[in-house]
Design an enzyme around this catalytic site. Structure first.
Site, PDB file in Angstrom:
ATOM      1  N   ARG A   1      38.577   9.056 -63.154  1.00  0.00           N
ATOM      2  CA  ARG A   1      39.624   8.401 -62.913  1.00  0.00           C
ATOM      3  C   ARG A   1      40.722   8.204 -63.878  1.00  0.00           C
ATOM      4  NH1 ARG A   1      35.697   5.368 -60.163  1.00  0.00           N
ATOM      5  NH2 ARG A   1      35.621   3.903 -61.975  1.00  0.00           N
TER       6      ARG A   1
ATOM      7  N   GLU B   1      24.887  -0.077 -67.624  1.00  0.00           N
ATOM      8  CA  GLU B   1      23.863  -1.181 -67.038  1.00  0.00           C
ATOM      9  C   GLU B   1      22.522  -0.471 -66.955  1.00  0.00           C
ATOM     10  OE1 GLU B   1      25.340  -3.480 -63.588  1.00  0.00           O
ATOM     11  OE2 GLU B   1      27.520  -2.418 -64.305  1.00  0.00           O
TER      12      GLU B   1
END
Length: 170
Positions: free
Chosen positions: A58, A95
């Protein structure tokens, strides 16, 4: 035009508790996309910029048109193994593990002024690694610019030594 209204928010994606900000609904609207790029470029137009550097995927959507608007070159940062030729790499924590990004060794010359761009500032991990690559090649960070900043995550704090701009805050 209220650009925030153009962003679709999807709760519990990609996992429970995450409120995903989907920019595809914004960028498919030509007028909104044009306003985003012009507005983001205007936020950093006063900064020196030889290059705009952005991570995939993106970041490319935001970074390349900002580079065009500023009259600067564009340097893509890719995932591990996607660039031909000699590269340098940086690791960053996710994460659920570690990821690697790469940039061509000859992408930046020492002293070049660089604006780093991406769609979202959350923890700052990807952008901090992008900045690391730029600085290892001798580039000087003029600014970091984001379409969206998640203010409650405090990613801006990890970039405190840089000028950081964002267009939309959540």
């Amino acid at each position: 035009m209220d650009l925030k209204e153009k962003i679709r928010v999807i709760e519990d994606f990609p996992q429970k508790g995450i409120s995903f900000k989907d920019i595809t609904t914004l960028i498919k609207d030509g007028k909104a996309f044009k306003q985003v790029i012009k507005s983001m470029a205007d936020l950093v137009r006063h900064k020196e910029a030889d290059l705009v550097v952005a991570p995939e995927a993106r970041g490319f959507i935001i970074g390349a048109p900002i580079a065009y608007e500023l009259g600067a070159g564009f340097v893509p940062i890719r995932k591990n193994g996607k660039l031909p030729g000699e590269t340098i790499r940086a690791e960053y924590k996710l994460e659920y593990g570690i990821d690697i990004i790469e940039m061509h060794k000859d992408a930046i010359k020492p002293g070049q002024k660089v604006i780093v761009a991406d769609d979202l500032l959350a923890t700052g991990g990807t952008i901090f690694s992008t900045i690391e690559l730029v600085e290892r090649l001798g580039g000087e960070i003029s600014a970091a610019i984001f379409l969206i900043e998640l203010t409650d995550i405090n990613g801006r704090e990890s970039l405190s030594e840089y000028d950081v701009f964002s267009l939309i805050k959540y």
